[in-house]
Design a protein around this motif. Structure first.
Motif, short mmCIF file in Angstrom:
data_model
loop_
_atom_site.label_atom_id
_atom_site.label_comp_id
_atom_site.label_asym_id
_atom_site.label_seq_id
_atom_site.Cartn_x
_atom_site.Cartn_y
_atom_site.Cartn_z
N ALA A 99 -6.74 1.31 -12.89
CA ALA A 99 -7.06 2.50 -12.11
C ALA A 99 -7.48 2.12 -10.69
CB ALA A 99 -8.16 3.29 -12.80
N SER A 100 -8.32 1.10 -10.60
CA SER A 100 -8.79 0.65 -9.29
C SER A 100 -7.64 0.11 -8.44
CB SER A 100 -9.86 -0.44 -9.47
OG SER A 100 -10.20 -1.03 -8.23
N ARG A 101 -6.75 -0.66 -9.07
CA ARG A 101 -5.64 -1.26 -8.33
C ARG A 101 -4.69 -0.19 -7.81
NH1 ARG A 101 -4.00 -4.92 -4.88
NH2 ARG A 101 -2.99 -6.74 -5.74
N CYS A 102 -4.42 0.83 -8.62
CA CYS A 102 -3.54 1.91 -8.18
C CYS A 102 -4.15 2.63 -6.97
CB CYS A 102 -3.29 2.89 -9.32
SG CYS A 102 -2.19 2.24 -10.60
N TRP A 103 -5.46 2.83 -6.98
CA TRP A 103 -6.12 3.46 -5.84
C TRP A 103 -6.01 2.56 -4.61
CZ3 TRP A 103 -7.43 7.53 -3.46
CH2 TRP A 103 -8.35 7.49 -2.40
N LEU A 104 -6.15 1.25 -4.79
CA LEU A 104 -6.04 0.33 -3.66
C LEU A 104 -4.63 0.35 -3.07
CD1 LEU A 104 -8.04 -2.77 -5.00
CD2 LEU A 104 -8.69 -1.27 -3.12
N TRP A 105 -3.63 0.52 -3.92
CA TRP A 105 -2.25 0.58 -3.41
C TRP A 105 -2.02 1.86 -2.60
CZ3 TRP A 105 -0.45 -1.43 -8.74
CH2 TRP A 105 -0.29 -2.83 -8.68
N LEU A 106 -2.74 2.93 -2.95
CA LEU A 106 -2.59 4.18 -2.22
C LEU A 106 -3.38 4.17 -0.92
CD1 LEU A 106 -2.90 6.71 -5.19
CD2 LEU A 106 -0.84 6.19 -3.88
N ALA A 107 -4.49 3.44 -0.89
CA ALA A 107 -5.35 3.39 0.29
C ALA A 107 -4.72 2.48 1.36
CB ALA A 107 -6.72 2.85 -0.10
N PRO A 108 -5.13 2.63 2.62
CA PRO A 108 -4.61 1.76 3.67
C PRO A 108 -4.97 0.30 3.39
CG PRO A 108 -5.75 3.64 4.62
CD PRO A 108 -6.04 3.65 3.16
N PRO A 109 -4.02 -0.62 3.46
CA PRO A 109 -4.33 -2.03 3.20
C PRO A 109 -5.17 -2.62 4.34
CG PRO A 109 -2.06 -1.78 3.93
CD PRO A 109 -2.59 -0.41 3.74
N PRO A 110 -5.93 -3.68 4.07
CA PRO A 110 -6.83 -4.24 5.09
C PRO A 110 -6.14 -4.59 6.40
CG PRO A 110 -7.32 -5.18 2.95
CD PRO A 110 -6.07 -4.37 2.78
N TRP A 111 -4.92 -5.14 6.34
CA TRP A 111 -4.28 -5.58 7.59
C TRP A 111 -3.88 -4.42 8.51
CZ3 TRP A 111 -2.63 -6.93 2.67
CH2 TRP A 111 -1.60 -6.17 2.13
N ASP A 112 -3.84 -3.20 7.96
CA ASP A 112 -3.53 -2.06 8.82
C ASP A 112 -4.66 -1.76 9.80
OD1 ASP A 112 -1.06 -1.76 7.78
OD2 ASP A 112 -1.40 0.18 6.82
N TRP A 113 -5.83 -2.37 9.59
CA TRP A 113 -6.96 -2.16 10.48
C TRP A 113 -6.89 -3.11 11.68
CZ3 TRP A 113 -10.79 1.58 9.64
CH2 TRP A 113 -10.63 2.32 8.45
N ASN A 114 -5.80 -3.84 11.79
CA ASN A 114 -5.60 -4.70 12.95
C ASN A 114 -5.29 -3.91 14.22
OD1 ASN A 114 -6.03 -7.39 12.26
ND2 ASN A 114 -4.05 -7.56 11.25
N HIS A 115 -4.76 -2.70 14.07
CA HIS A 115 -4.28 -1.94 15.21
C HIS A 115 -5.45 -1.37 16.01
CE1 HIS A 115 -0.36 -2.44 13.50
NE2 HIS A 115 -0.73 -1.84 12.38
N PRO A 116 -5.33 -1.29 17.31
CA PRO A 116 -6.42 -0.76 18.15
C PRO A 116 -6.82 0.66 17.79
CG PRO A 116 -4.74 -1.82 19.50
CD PRO A 116 -4.18 -1.75 18.12
N GLU A 117 -5.86 1.48 17.32
CA GLU A 117 -6.18 2.86 17.00
C GLU A 117 -6.82 3.02 15.62
OE1 GLU A 117 -1.87 2.12 15.85
OE2 GLU A 117 -3.26 1.62 17.48
#
Length: 299
Positions: A274-292
């Motif tokens: 259940a936790s892993r499926c939620w993590l796949w739906l949530a934004p992955p950590p590397w997407d926080w690299n962007h300035p916006e």
């Protein structure tokens, strides 16, 4: 096909079996690579220590030297470094200053913090490449109460669990990982506190996966379960272990085997699924690299 060429070569050589010259060349290349990895690994650990970062090598060439007759018996693909979670960011920048490059894309402070905060069953890591082209992985998933002061393999119960989890992380598809686990069990059987081992496995949520890994070893290496392994004969564990052993030795894999998410879901408990499926739906950590990337909705 199972990635056990060096050991097969050594065993055939000991039997006096004539072997083709290209086998000898391949065997020598493996030994030279392992010797090179050992030197490179020691340099990286020294550089981390020089930067005041607690870091050590885990698995890899040091484990080969500990469990096998010599470095020629097992192929090693990369260098695995272990650091405390609080020191991952410093370790990342220290490695970058020493010439390592990101395997995919660079990290920043925000994305690194989110990567480190991933739950243990997400198998989070950082991947870099050295100047020599070696893959270097940074891990922070040590399950002991304290970070190891020396070689992690000296802390028998936690390291045994680490090997069991590593074998399961790859869906028991690596004969090398399972052989490491079996050899470690054989070498340190009397030194391992079984009660402590299962306590750590239960506390970290990896009791079922550890049980399956031990059961797969018992199946593959054709031995009876040890007294402290008897409970791994539970129905669910036994079924999963038998299926894993058959898949490892099969020439063809089932259709779902090509999907890493499906393979991972088969090794998890229902809470982890259940936790892993939620993590796949949530934004992955590397997407926080962007300035916006200022908020979760923005990402």
């Amino acid at each position: 096909a199972l990635g056990a060429f060096p050991a097969v070569f050594r065993n055939l050589q000991a039997l006096g079996t004539p072997l083709p010259e290209d086998w000898h060349r391949r065997f020598r290349r493996n030994l030279v690579r392992n010797l090179t990895l050992r030197r490179e690994e020691s340099t990286l650990v020294e550089r981390l220590a020089g930067a005041g970062i607690r870091g050590c090598a885990i698995k890899g060439v040091r484990l080969v030297e500990r469990l096998y007759p010599d470095l020629s018996w097992r192929a090693v693909a990369d260098i695995d470094l272990l650091v405390p979670p609080a020191e991952v960011e410093r370790a990342y920048w220290a490695l970058k200053r020493n010439g390592l490059e990101d395997e995919v894309a660079p990290w920043n402070a925000r994305s690194l913090a989110r990567q480190v905060a991933q739950p243990a069953h997400a198998f989070a890591e950082l991947k870099l490449r050295s100047r020599q082209g070696t893959l270097v992985e940074v891990h922070w998933d040590w399950l002991g109460e304290e970070f190891p002061a020396g070689d992690p393999a000296d802390e028998h119960e936690t390291f045994l669990l680490y090997l069991a989890i590593h074998a399961g992380k790859h869906s028991w598809a690596s004969l090398q990982n399972l052989t490491d686990l079996e050899l470690y069990l054989r070498k340190y059987d009397e030194a391992i506190d079984r009660e402590k081992f299962w306590k750590v496995a239960r506390r970290s949520g990896w009791e079922r996966l550890a049980a399956v890994s031990l059961a797969v070893c018992a199946t593959l290496f054709r031995r009876a379960a040890r007294p402290h392994e008897q409970w791994v004969a539970r129905e669910g564990v036994r079924v999963l272990a038998g299926a894993a052993a058959r898949r490892l030795l099969a020439e063809t894999k089932p259709w779902w085997w090509r999907s890493k998410p499906l393979r991972l879901l088969r090794i998890y408990s229902w809470r982890q699924r259940a936790s892993r499926c939620w993590l796949w739906l949530a934004p992955p950590p590397w997407d926080w690299n962007h300035p916006e990337a200022t908020s979760t909705p923005a990402v």
